[in-house]
Structure formats: structure tokens, C-alpha cells
Design a protein around this motif. Structure first.
Motif, PDB file in Angstrom:
ATOM      1  N   ALA A 111       0.670  -1.191   0.015  1.00 43.78           N
ATOM      2  CA  ALA A 111       0.248  -0.405  -0.270  1.00 43.78           C
ATOM      3  C   ALA A 111       0.768   1.138  -0.354  1.00 43.78           C
ATOM      4  O   ALA A 111       0.613   2.251  -0.734  1.00 43.78           O
ATOM      5  N   ARG A 112       2.162   0.728   1.238  1.00 44.90           N
ATOM      6  CA  ARG A 112       2.866   2.677   1.041  1.00 44.90           C
ATOM      7  C   ARG A 112       3.374   2.241  -0.289  1.00 44.90           C
ATOM      8  O   ARG A 112       3.365   3.733  -1.229  1.00 44.90           O
ATOM      9  N   ALA A 113       4.425   2.182  -1.185  1.00 44.96           N
ATOM     10  CA  ALA A 113       4.362   1.701  -2.573  1.00 44.96           C
ATOM     11  C   ALA A 113       3.153   2.108  -3.933  1.00 44.96           C
ATOM     12  O   ALA A 113       4.143   2.674  -4.345  1.00 44.96           O
ATOM     13  N   LEU A 121      -3.566  14.002  -6.578  1.00 44.59           N
ATOM     14  CA  LEU A 121      -4.887  14.130  -7.038  1.00 44.59           C
ATOM     15  C   LEU A 121      -5.798  13.180  -7.266  1.00 44.59           C
ATOM     16  O   LEU A 121      -6.941  12.624  -6.091  1.00 44.59           O
ATOM     17  N   SER A 122      -4.999  11.714  -7.517  1.00 45.74           N
ATOM     18  CA  SER A 122      -5.812  10.345  -6.744  1.00 45.74           C
ATOM     19  C   SER A 122      -5.815  10.407  -5.459  1.00 45.74           C
ATOM     20  O   SER A 122      -6.660   9.506  -5.059  1.00 45.74           O
ATOM     21  N   ARG A 123      -4.806  10.866  -4.090  1.00 52.63           N
ATOM     22  CA  ARG A 123      -5.096  10.848  -3.069  1.00 52.63           C
ATOM     23  C   ARG A 123      -5.790  11.472  -2.300  1.00 52.63           C
ATOM     24  O   ARG A 123      -6.370  11.173  -1.147  1.00 52.63           O
ATOM     25  N   VAL A 124      -7.037  12.810  -3.076  1.00 52.91           N
ATOM     26  CA  VAL A 124      -7.099  13.452  -2.366  1.00 52.91           C
ATOM     27  C   VAL A 124      -8.426  12.879  -2.116  1.00 52.91           C
ATOM     28  O   VAL A 124      -9.251  12.894  -1.272  1.00 52.91           O
ATOM     29  N   CYS A 125      -8.959  11.309  -2.943  1.00 49.52           N
ATOM     30  CA  CYS A 125     -10.247  11.468  -3.216  1.00 49.52           C
ATOM     31  C   CYS A 125     -10.254  10.411  -1.238  1.00 49.52           C
ATOM     32  O   CYS A 125     -11.535  10.757  -1.342  1.00 49.52           O
ATOM     33  N   TYR A 126      -9.072   9.870  -1.339  1.00 50.83           N
ATOM     34  CA  TYR A 126      -9.776   8.781   0.054  1.00 50.83           C
ATOM     35  C   TYR A 126      -9.670   9.789   1.096  1.00 50.83           C
ATOM     36  O   TYR A 126      -9.409   9.081   2.409  1.00 50.83           O
ATOM     37  N   GLY A 127      -8.927  10.781   1.339  1.00 51.03           N
ATOM     38  CA  GLY A 127      -9.454  11.794   2.597  1.00 51.03           C
ATOM     39  C   GLY A 127     -11.038  12.957   2.122  1.00 51.03           C
ATOM     40  O   GLY A 127     -11.204  13.253   3.808  1.00 51.03           O
ATOM     41  N   THR A 128     -11.642  12.774   1.409  1.00 49.80           N
ATOM     42  CA  THR A 128     -13.265  12.814   1.849  1.00 49.80           C
ATOM     43  C   THR A 128     -13.765  12.852   2.282  1.00 49.80           C
ATOM     44  O   THR A 128     -13.908  11.628   2.946  1.00 49.80           O
ATOM     45  N   VAL A 129     -14.526  13.303   2.716  1.00 50.79           N
ATOM     46  CA  VAL A 129     -15.293  13.733   3.891  1.00 50.79           C
ATOM     47  C   VAL A 129     -16.838  13.615   4.148  1.00 50.79           C
ATOM     48  O   VAL A 129     -16.560  15.367   3.280  1.00 50.79           O
ATOM     49  N   PRO A 130     -17.623  13.070   4.034  1.00 48.94           N
ATOM     50  CA  PRO A 130     -17.731  11.476   4.671  1.00 48.94           C
ATOM     51  C   PRO A 130     -17.091  10.315   3.657  1.00 48.94           C
ATOM     52  O   PRO A 130     -17.280  11.179   2.464  1.00 48.94           O
ATOM     53  N   GLY A 131     -17.171   9.211   3.875  1.00 49.90           N
ATOM     54  CA  GLY A 131     -17.138   8.264   3.470  1.00 49.90           C
ATOM     55  C   GLY A 131     -18.121   7.538   1.469  1.00 49.90           C
ATOM     56  O   GLY A 131     -19.087   7.979   2.085  1.00 49.90           O
ATOM     57  N   PRO A 132     -17.621   7.382   0.723  1.00 47.93           N
ATOM     58  CA  PRO A 132     -17.805   6.930  -0.704  1.00 47.93           C
ATOM     59  C   PRO A 132     -19.602   6.221   0.147  1.00 47.93           C
ATOM     60  O   PRO A 132     -19.194   5.482   0.443  1.00 47.93           O
ATOM     61  N   GLY A 133     -20.316   6.204  -0.428  1.00 54.86           N
ATOM     62  CA  GLY A 133     -21.466   5.723  -0.439  1.00 54.86           C
ATOM     63  C   GLY A 133     -22.749   6.413   0.528  1.00 54.86           C
ATOM     64  O   GLY A 133     -23.362   5.824   1.440  1.00 54.86           O
ATOM     65  N   THR A 134     -21.740   7.226   1.582  1.00 55.76           N
ATOM     66  CA  THR A 134     -22.395   8.040   2.253  1.00 55.76           C
ATOM     67  C   THR A 134     -23.714   8.768   1.690  1.00 55.76           C
ATOM     68  O   THR A 134     -23.042   9.846   0.912  1.00 55.76           O
ATOM     69  N   PRO A 135     -25.005   8.949   2.379  1.00 55.03           N
ATOM     70  CA  PRO A 135     -26.260   9.048   1.890  1.00 55.03           C
ATOM     71  C   PRO A 135     -26.089  10.909   2.192  1.00 55.03           C
ATOM     72  O   PRO A 135     -25.418  11.405   3.088  1.00 55.03           O
ATOM     73  N   LEU A 136     -26.383  12.396   1.669  1.00 52.32           N
ATOM     74  CA  LEU A 136     -25.554  13.710   1.666  1.00 52.32           C
ATOM     75  C   LEU A 136     -27.210  13.394   1.332  1.00 52.32           C
ATOM     76  O   LEU A 136     -27.930  13.327   0.424  1.00 52.32           O
ATOM     77  N   GLU A 152      -2.289  13.474   2.740  1.00 50.49           N
ATOM     78  CA  GLU A 152      -1.670  12.680   2.691  1.00 50.49           C
ATOM     79  C   GLU A 152      -3.051  11.974   4.293  1.00 50.49           C
ATOM     80  O   GLU A 152      -2.094  10.447   4.421  1.00 50.49           O
ATOM     81  N   ALA A 153      -2.984  12.658   4.432  1.00 52.47           N
ATOM     82  CA  ALA A 153      -3.853  11.971   5.888  1.00 52.47           C
ATOM     83  C   ALA A 153      -4.759  10.909   5.432  1.00 52.47           C
ATOM     84  O   ALA A 153      -5.820   9.465   6.211  1.00 52.47           O
ATOM     85  N   GLY A 154      -5.676  10.728   3.789  1.00 47.27           N
ATOM     86  CA  GLY A 154      -6.068  10.050   3.730  1.00 47.27           C
ATOM     87  C   GLY A 154      -5.656   8.729   2.983  1.00 47.27           C
ATOM     88  O   GLY A 154      -6.201   7.257   3.245  1.00 47.27           O
ATOM     89  N   PHE A 155      -4.261   8.064   3.907  1.00 48.39           N
ATOM     90  CA  PHE A 155      -3.332   6.953   3.415  1.00 48.39           C
ATOM     91  C   PHE A 155      -4.283   6.173   4.271  1.00 48.39           C
ATOM     92  O   PHE A 155      -4.284   4.979   3.458  1.00 48.39           O
ATOM     93  N   ALA A 156      -4.868   6.260   5.241  1.00 51.70           N
ATOM     94  CA  ALA A 156      -5.127   5.725   6.210  1.00 51.70           C
ATOM     95  C   ALA A 156      -6.539   4.916   5.832  1.00 51.70           C
ATOM     96  O   ALA A 156      -6.807   3.729   6.072  1.00 51.70           O
ATOM     97  N   GLU A 157      -7.131   4.952   4.491  1.00 54.24           N
ATOM     98  CA  GLU A 157      -8.272   4.953   3.439  1.00 54.24           C
ATOM     99  C   GLU A 157      -7.944   4.061   2.488  1.00 54.24           C
ATOM    100  O   GLU A 157      -8.915   3.728   1.905  1.00 54.24           O
ATOM    101  N   PHE A 158      -6.837   4.241   2.404  1.00 56.85           N
ATOM    102  CA  PHE A 158      -6.811   3.876   0.996  1.00 56.85           C
ATOM    103  C   PHE A 158      -6.288   2.136   0.689  1.00 56.85           C
ATOM    104  O   PHE A 158      -5.263   1.606   2.276  1.00 56.85           O
ATOM    105  N   ARG A 159      -6.965   1.921   0.149  1.00 60.91           N
ATOM    106  CA  ARG A 159      -6.049   0.128   0.236  1.00 60.91           C
ATOM    107  C   ARG A 159      -5.864  -0.123  -1.128  1.00 60.91           C
ATOM    108  O   ARG A 159      -6.812   0.523  -2.550  1.00 60.91           O
ATOM    109  N   VAL A 160      -5.150  -1.095  -1.321  1.00 59.08           N
ATOM    110  CA  VAL A 160      -4.866  -1.686  -2.730  1.00 59.08           C
ATOM    111  C   VAL A 160      -5.655  -3.382  -2.798  1.00 59.08           C
ATOM    112  O   VAL A 160      -5.580  -3.845  -2.134  1.00 59.08           O
ATOM    113  N   VAL A 161      -5.658  -3.757  -3.799  1.00 60.33           N
ATOM    114  CA  VAL A 161      -7.102  -4.682  -4.511  1.00 60.33           C
ATOM    115  C   VAL A 161      -6.375  -5.330  -5.036  1.00 60.33           C
ATOM    116  O   VAL A 161      -5.846  -4.861  -6.386  1.00 60.33           O
TER     117      VAL A 161
END
Length: 197
Positions: A111-113, A121-136, A152-161
Motif C-alpha cells: 500500500a505504501r508503494a 489528485l488521486s490521493r485526495v479522494c481518500y481524504g474525502t469526508v464523509p466516506g464513499p456511499g454515504t447519503p448526502l 496525506e491523511a487519506g492514506f489511512a483509508e487507502f486500500r490496494v486490491v
């Protein structure tokens, strides 16, 4: 009769062409860049979404995409790792379908690599609040990180599949006759066969 590609009547050639196209897709060089990934929903129903192909390793038969730990996709893979991937390049007239198992990687070396290789620009998505799929309450009622440090704080939510292919179905559409082949790595030995298109 029109000239056919070298892989037309060659099983090994079809497999090599599939992996070549997938590798090009991961490098943003072909129509294979944005395949559809299917998971099994928590209710047992299929779920399908477009993903971005980030890496391919034909030797290990793996493909890499990224997702948010808060997404349904991550929860579905964690609950049932069986997945399928579909991609079609209309210009090449080639479809590839892959079935296999996926694993999630977060805050580990892989994940770090992947995070380090991602564009800001791609990293920004993982710092979005609230998370994906949350009703707005409104379409724009979410917040993006305000600066690079917050991003950079979004790294906590970043997953590699990482999807490991157990089956690969290759289809080439041609006026003179389609070619379809199936490759399997889910038995005692690898297997390959032609299929009726």
C-alpha cells in the motif's frame, strides 16, 4: 480473406495478447485502462463498478486496483474475496473476463508503494469526508482535503486490491470468425481450450 493477428489461431498467443493489453491498460495506453470489477454484495447479489487498472503482473497472474477502506467494495471483498473483472476495447474488438480472488492491502509495504506512486489528485479522494456511499443532503455536501498535508491523511483509508486470476476468458471479434479461449489456473494444472464464441 483479411489478414488476422498472430494470436488468431494460437491459444498461447491469445493469452499473451490478453496480458499485453492489460499491461498497456495499467500504463494508460489502451482501452483496458478502466475495467469493471464485480464483487458479491453483503446481501448475496452481484455488485459492479468501474475501476482504474493500476498494475499488472502476468507472472503472478495479478492485477491491481485501488479503493477506499470505507467503500462497499472494500467491505464486500473482505467478506467474500471472489471477484470478476471485465474489460472490452471496442477499437481492438477484444474482451477479457477474469475470475479470481482478491486481497486487500492497507498500511503495509504494498500500500505504501502504491500510495507513493499515485498522483496527488488521486490521493485526495481518500481524504474525502464523509466516506464513499454515504447519503448526502445535496450533491456537493462533502469536503475534500484543503491542502497536501490533509490529503496525506487519506492514506489511512487507502486500500490496494490485488486480484489473482483463476480463470481468463479471451474473446476476439472478427468478421471472418470470432475466436474465444479459456485459460484456467484453478485445477491441478493450468489448462487452456478454445470455446465457441
Amino acid at each position: 480473406m483479411t489478414d488476422q493477428p498472430a494470436f488468431y489461431d494460437d491459444l498461447a498467443g491469445c493469452l499473451a495478447e490478453a496480458w499485453r493489453r492489460l499491461e498497456e491498460g495499467a500504463a494508460h495506453q489502451s482501452g483496458f485502462h478502466a475495467p469493471a470489477l464485480a464483487t458479491i454484495g453483503r446481501d448475496g447479489a452481484p455488485r459492479l463498478r468501474t475501476v482504474v487498472l493500476r498494475g499488472v503482473d502476468r507472472a503472478s497472474r495479478t492485477l491491481r486496483v485501488h479503493c477506499d477502506a470505507r467503500s462497499d467494495k472494500a467491505a464486500e471483498i473482505a467478506a467474500d474475496p471472489r471477484v470478476a473483472l471485465h474489460v472490452y476495447d471496442a477499437a481492438a474488438k477484444i474482451q477479457v473476463r477474469i475470475e479470481g480472488r482478491a486481497s486487500l492491502h492497507g498500511q503495509d509495504a504494498l500500500a505504501r508503494a502504491a500510495w507513493a506512486a499515485s498522483r496527488p489528485l488521486s490521493r485526495v479522494c481518500y481524504g474525502t469526508v464523509p466516506g464513499p456511499g454515504t447519503p448526502l443532503p445535496a450533491g456537493g455536501a462533502y469536503a475534500l482535503p484543503e491542502d497536501a498535508a490533509a490529503g496525506e491523511a487519506g492514506f489511512a483509508e487507502f486500500r490496494v486490491v490485488v486480484l489473482t486470476a483463476a480463470r481468463l476468458d479471451f474473446l476476439y471479434l472478427a468478421r471472418q470468425g470470432h475466436r474465444r479461449a479459456l485459460f484456467r489456473w484453478d485445477g491441478e494444472a493450468p489448462a487452456a481450450t478454445w470455446l465457441a464464441p
